[in-house]
Write a protein that holds these residues in place. Structure first.
Motif, PDB file in Angstrom:
ATOM      1  N   TYR A 128       8.792 -45.946   6.299  1.00 56.96           N
ATOM      2  CA  TYR A 128       7.933 -44.925   6.882  1.00 56.96           C
ATOM      3  C   TYR A 128       8.559 -43.550   6.699  1.00 56.96           C
ATOM      4  CZ  TYR A 128       5.073 -48.546   8.900  1.00 56.96           C
ATOM      5  OH  TYR A 128       4.242 -49.611   9.063  1.00 56.96           O
ATOM      6  N   LEU A 129       7.793 -42.659   6.084  1.00 54.58           N
ATOM      7  CA  LEU A 129       8.254 -41.299   5.824  1.00 54.58           C
ATOM      8  C   LEU A 129       7.287 -40.316   6.466  1.00 54.58           C
ATOM      9  CD1 LEU A 129       9.070 -41.614   2.023  1.00 54.58           C
ATOM     10  CD2 LEU A 129      10.684 -41.593   3.910  1.00 54.58           C
ATOM     11  N   PRO A 130       7.822 -39.242   7.066  1.00 44.93           N
ATOM     12  CA  PRO A 130       6.922 -38.230   7.622  1.00 44.93           C
ATOM     13  C   PRO A 130       6.226 -37.464   6.497  1.00 44.93           C
ATOM     14  CG  PRO A 130       9.207 -37.577   7.904  1.00 44.93           C
ATOM     15  CD  PRO A 130       9.220 -38.955   7.331  1.00 44.93           C
ATOM     16  N   TRP A 131       5.020 -36.998   6.773  1.00 46.97           N
ATOM     17  CA  TRP A 131       4.251 -36.265   5.768  1.00 46.97           C
ATOM     18  C   TRP A 131       4.990 -35.030   5.296  1.00 46.97           C
ATOM     19  CZ3 TRP A 131       0.671 -37.654   2.651  1.00 46.97           C
ATOM     20  CH2 TRP A 131      -0.211 -38.663   3.000  1.00 46.97           C
ATOM     21  N   LEU A 132       5.670 -34.354   6.199  1.00 52.73           N
ATOM     22  CA  LEU A 132       6.361 -33.121   5.828  1.00 52.73           C
ATOM     23  C   LEU A 132       7.432 -33.387   4.781  1.00 52.73           C
ATOM     24  CD1 LEU A 132       6.575 -30.105   6.271  1.00 52.73           C
ATOM     25  CD2 LEU A 132       8.195 -30.553   8.099  1.00 52.73           C
ATOM     26  N   MET A 133       8.086 -34.548   4.848  1.00 54.58           N
ATOM     27  CA  MET A 133       9.100 -34.873   3.856  1.00 54.58           C
ATOM     28  C   MET A 133       8.466 -35.040   2.472  1.00 54.58           C
ATOM     29  SD  MET A 133      11.701 -38.095   3.642  1.00 54.58           S
ATOM     30  CE  MET A 133      12.956 -37.471   4.719  1.00 54.58           C
ATOM     31  N   LEU A 134       7.321 -35.687   2.423  1.00 54.90           N
ATOM     32  CA  LEU A 134       6.640 -35.866   1.143  1.00 54.90           C
ATOM     33  C   LEU A 134       6.149 -34.535   0.595  1.00 54.90           C
ATOM     34  CD1 LEU A 134       4.612 -39.088   1.933  1.00 54.90           C
ATOM     35  CD2 LEU A 134       6.768 -38.885   0.697  1.00 54.90           C
ATOM     36  N   LEU A 135       5.637 -33.674   1.476  1.00 55.20           N
ATOM     37  CA  LEU A 135       5.203 -32.356   1.041  1.00 55.20           C
ATOM     38  C   LEU A 135       6.380 -31.509   0.572  1.00 55.20           C
ATOM     39  CD1 LEU A 135       2.573 -31.539   3.799  1.00 55.20           C
ATOM     40  CD2 LEU A 135       2.158 -32.353   1.481  1.00 55.20           C
ATOM     41  N   ALA A 136       7.521 -31.637   1.256  1.00 54.82           N
ATOM     42  CA  ALA A 136       8.712 -30.887   0.866  1.00 54.82           C
ATOM     43  C   ALA A 136       9.218 -31.346  -0.501  1.00 54.82           C
ATOM     44  CB  ALA A 136       9.807 -31.045   1.915  1.00 54.82           C
ATOM     45  N   LEU A 137       9.149 -32.635  -0.766  1.00 53.80           N
ATOM     46  CA  LEU A 137       9.545 -33.124  -2.093  1.00 53.80           C
ATOM     47  C   LEU A 137       8.600 -32.614  -3.171  1.00 53.80           C
ATOM     48  CD1 LEU A 137      10.604 -36.810  -1.396  1.00 53.80           C
ATOM     49  CD2 LEU A 137      12.044 -34.955  -2.237  1.00 53.80           C
ATOM     50  N   GLY A 138       7.312 -32.593  -2.867  1.00 58.76           N
ATOM     51  CA  GLY A 138       6.346 -32.049  -3.814  1.00 58.76           C
ATOM     52  C   GLY A 138       6.589 -30.572  -4.090  1.00 58.76           C
ATOM     53  N   ALA A 139       6.901 -29.817  -3.042  1.00 58.35           N
ATOM     54  CA  ALA A 139       7.195 -28.391  -3.202  1.00 58.35           C
ATOM     55  C   ALA A 139       8.480 -28.185  -3.989  1.00 58.35           C
ATOM     56  CB  ALA A 139       7.293 -27.718  -1.845  1.00 58.35           C
ATOM     57  N   PHE A 140       9.450 -29.072  -3.803  1.00 62.85           N
ATOM     58  CA  PHE A 140      10.699 -28.955  -4.546  1.00 62.85           C
ATOM     59  C   PHE A 140      10.476 -29.141  -6.043  1.00 62.85           C
ATOM     60  CE2 PHE A 140      14.458 -30.977  -6.427  1.00 62.85           C
ATOM     61  CZ  PHE A 140      15.375 -29.953  -6.242  1.00 62.85           C
ATOM     62  N   PHE A 141       9.689 -30.150  -6.404  1.00 64.96           N
ATOM     63  CA  PHE A 141       9.426 -30.378  -7.829  1.00 64.96           C
ATOM     64  C   PHE A 141       8.549 -29.279  -8.416  1.00 64.96           C
ATOM     65  CE2 PHE A 141      10.514 -34.820  -6.636  1.00 64.96           C
ATOM     66  CZ  PHE A 141      11.663 -34.893  -7.406  1.00 64.96           C
ATOM     67  N   ALA A 142       7.623 -28.746  -7.615  1.00 64.41           N
ATOM     68  CA  ALA A 142       6.823 -27.619  -8.077  1.00 64.41           C
ATOM     69  C   ALA A 142       7.708 -26.389  -8.271  1.00 64.41           C
ATOM     70  CB  ALA A 142       5.710 -27.318  -7.085  1.00 64.41           C
ATOM     71  N   LEU A 143       8.668 -26.185  -7.369  1.00 63.75           N
ATOM     72  CA  LEU A 143       9.602 -25.072  -7.494  1.00 63.75           C
ATOM     73  C   LEU A 143      10.430 -25.196  -8.760  1.00 63.75           C
ATOM     74  CD1 LEU A 143      10.999 -22.555  -6.215  1.00 63.75           C
ATOM     75  CD2 LEU A 143      12.604 -24.160  -5.191  1.00 63.75           C
ATOM     76  N   TRP A 144      10.842 -26.399  -9.072  1.00 59.07           N
ATOM     77  CA  TRP A 144      11.627 -26.623 -10.284  1.00 59.07           C
ATOM     78  C   TRP A 144      10.848 -26.177 -11.522  1.00 59.07           C
ATOM     79  CZ3 TRP A 144      10.967 -30.304 -14.296  1.00 59.07           C
ATOM     80  CH2 TRP A 144      12.030 -30.378 -15.177  1.00 59.07           C
ATOM     81  N   GLY A 145       9.577 -26.539 -11.575  1.00 61.25           N
ATOM     82  CA  GLY A 145       8.754 -26.146 -12.710  1.00 61.25           C
ATOM     83  C   GLY A 145       8.486 -24.652 -12.752  1.00 61.25           C
ATOM     84  N   VAL A 146       8.200 -24.062 -11.601  1.00 59.98           N
ATOM     85  CA  VAL A 146       7.922 -22.627 -11.551  1.00 59.98           C
ATOM     86  C   VAL A 146       9.169 -21.827 -11.907  1.00 59.98           C
ATOM     87  CG1 VAL A 146       7.301 -20.736  -9.983  1.00 59.98           C
ATOM     88  CG2 VAL A 146       6.013 -22.864  -9.941  1.00 59.98           C
ATOM     89  N   SER A 152       0.853 -27.692   1.755  1.00 57.52           N
ATOM     90  CA  SER A 152       0.411 -28.215   3.050  1.00 57.52           C
ATOM     91  C   SER A 152      -1.031 -27.802   3.345  1.00 57.52           C
ATOM     92  CB  SER A 152       1.345 -27.755   4.167  1.00 57.52           C
ATOM     93  OG  SER A 152       1.223 -26.372   4.377  1.00 57.52           O
ATOM     94  N   ARG A 153      -1.419 -26.585   2.962  1.00 56.74           N
ATOM     95  CA  ARG A 153      -2.808 -26.152   3.146  1.00 56.74           C
ATOM     96  C   ARG A 153      -3.764 -26.994   2.308  1.00 56.74           C
ATOM     97  NH1 ARG A 153      -3.910 -24.233   7.641  1.00 56.74           N
ATOM     98  NH2 ARG A 153      -1.854 -24.887   8.190  1.00 56.74           N
ATOM     99  N   VAL A 154      -3.380 -27.266   1.083  1.00 55.79           N
ATOM    100  CA  VAL A 154      -4.235 -28.082   0.198  1.00 55.79           C
ATOM    101  C   VAL A 154      -4.353 -29.502   0.742  1.00 55.79           C
ATOM    102  CG1 VAL A 154      -4.371 -29.119  -2.101  1.00 55.79           C
ATOM    103  CG2 VAL A 154      -3.843 -26.695  -1.854  1.00 55.79           C
ATOM    104  N   SER A 155      -3.248 -30.041   1.250  1.00 53.24           N
ATOM    105  CA  SER A 155      -3.292 -31.403   1.784  1.00 53.24           C
ATOM    106  C   SER A 155      -4.177 -31.482   3.035  1.00 53.24           C
ATOM    107  CB  SER A 155      -1.891 -31.918   2.092  1.00 53.24           C
ATOM    108  OG  SER A 155      -1.348 -31.285   3.220  1.00 53.24           O
ATOM    109  N   ILE A 156      -4.191 -30.428   3.834  1.00 49.98           N
ATOM    110  CA  ILE A 156      -5.056 -30.398   5.016  1.00 49.98           C
ATOM    111  C   ILE A 156      -6.515 -30.318   4.591  1.00 49.98           C
ATOM    112  CG2 ILE A 156      -5.753 -28.997   6.991  1.00 49.98           C
ATOM    113  CD1 ILE A 156      -2.789 -28.401   7.444  1.00 49.98           C
ATOM    114  N   LEU A 157      -6.811 -29.508   3.576  1.00 48.76           N
ATOM    115  CA  LEU A 157      -8.184 -29.390   3.111  1.00 48.76           C
ATOM    116  C   LEU A 157      -8.699 -30.679   2.491  1.00 48.76           C
ATOM    117  CD1 LEU A 157      -8.173 -25.826   1.529  1.00 48.76           C
ATOM    118  CD2 LEU A 157      -9.239 -26.541   3.661  1.00 48.76           C
ATOM    119  N   LEU A 158      -7.814 -31.413   1.802  1.00 49.60           N
ATOM    120  CA  LEU A 158      -8.217 -32.648   1.167  1.00 49.60           C
ATOM    121  C   LEU A 158      -8.300 -33.815   2.133  1.00 49.60           C
ATOM    122  CD1 LEU A 158      -6.248 -32.444  -2.187  1.00 49.60           C
ATOM    123  CD2 LEU A 158      -8.662 -31.951  -1.771  1.00 49.60           C
ATOM    124  N   HIS A 159      -7.661 -33.669   3.253  1.00 50.86           N
ATOM    125  CA  HIS A 159      -7.659 -34.762   4.231  1.00 50.86           C
ATOM    126  C   HIS A 159      -8.905 -34.697   5.005  1.00 50.86           C
ATOM    127  CE1 HIS A 159      -6.588 -37.246   7.652  1.00 50.86           C
ATOM    128  NE2 HIS A 159      -5.659 -37.763   6.872  1.00 50.86           N
TER     129      HIS A 159
END
Length: 68
Positions: A11-29, A61-68
């Motif tokens: 079990y992982l908190p949503w914020l951890m998954l979002l933070a990992l996504g932001a980290f990989f996006a940061l790497w690309g940017v 996090s805003r996009v994930s809220i809109l899609l949820h």
């Protein structure tokens, strides 16, 4: 955004998954900005990267809220 998800029984908190996504996006940017030469104009690259990470995390996090 409050909650958790199960990844193969872990079990992982949503914020951890979002933070990992932001980290990989940061790497690309960062790679794109470095190849464009933007970092020559940045006064403090580490502070710029932190601010960029926070903005990416907020956006994801805003996009994930809109899609949820």
């Amino acid at each position: 955004m409050i909650g958790q998800t199960s990844v193969y029984g872990l079990y992982l908190p949503w914020l951890m998954l979002l933070a990992l996504g932001a980290f990989f996006a940061l790497w690309g940017v960062r790679r794109l900005l470095a190849s464009a030469g933007i970092y020559r104009w940045v006064w403090h690259p580490a502070l710029f990267d932190l601010a960029l990470y926070v903005l990416l995390l907020y956006g994801i996090s805003r996009v994930s809220i809109l899609l949820h």
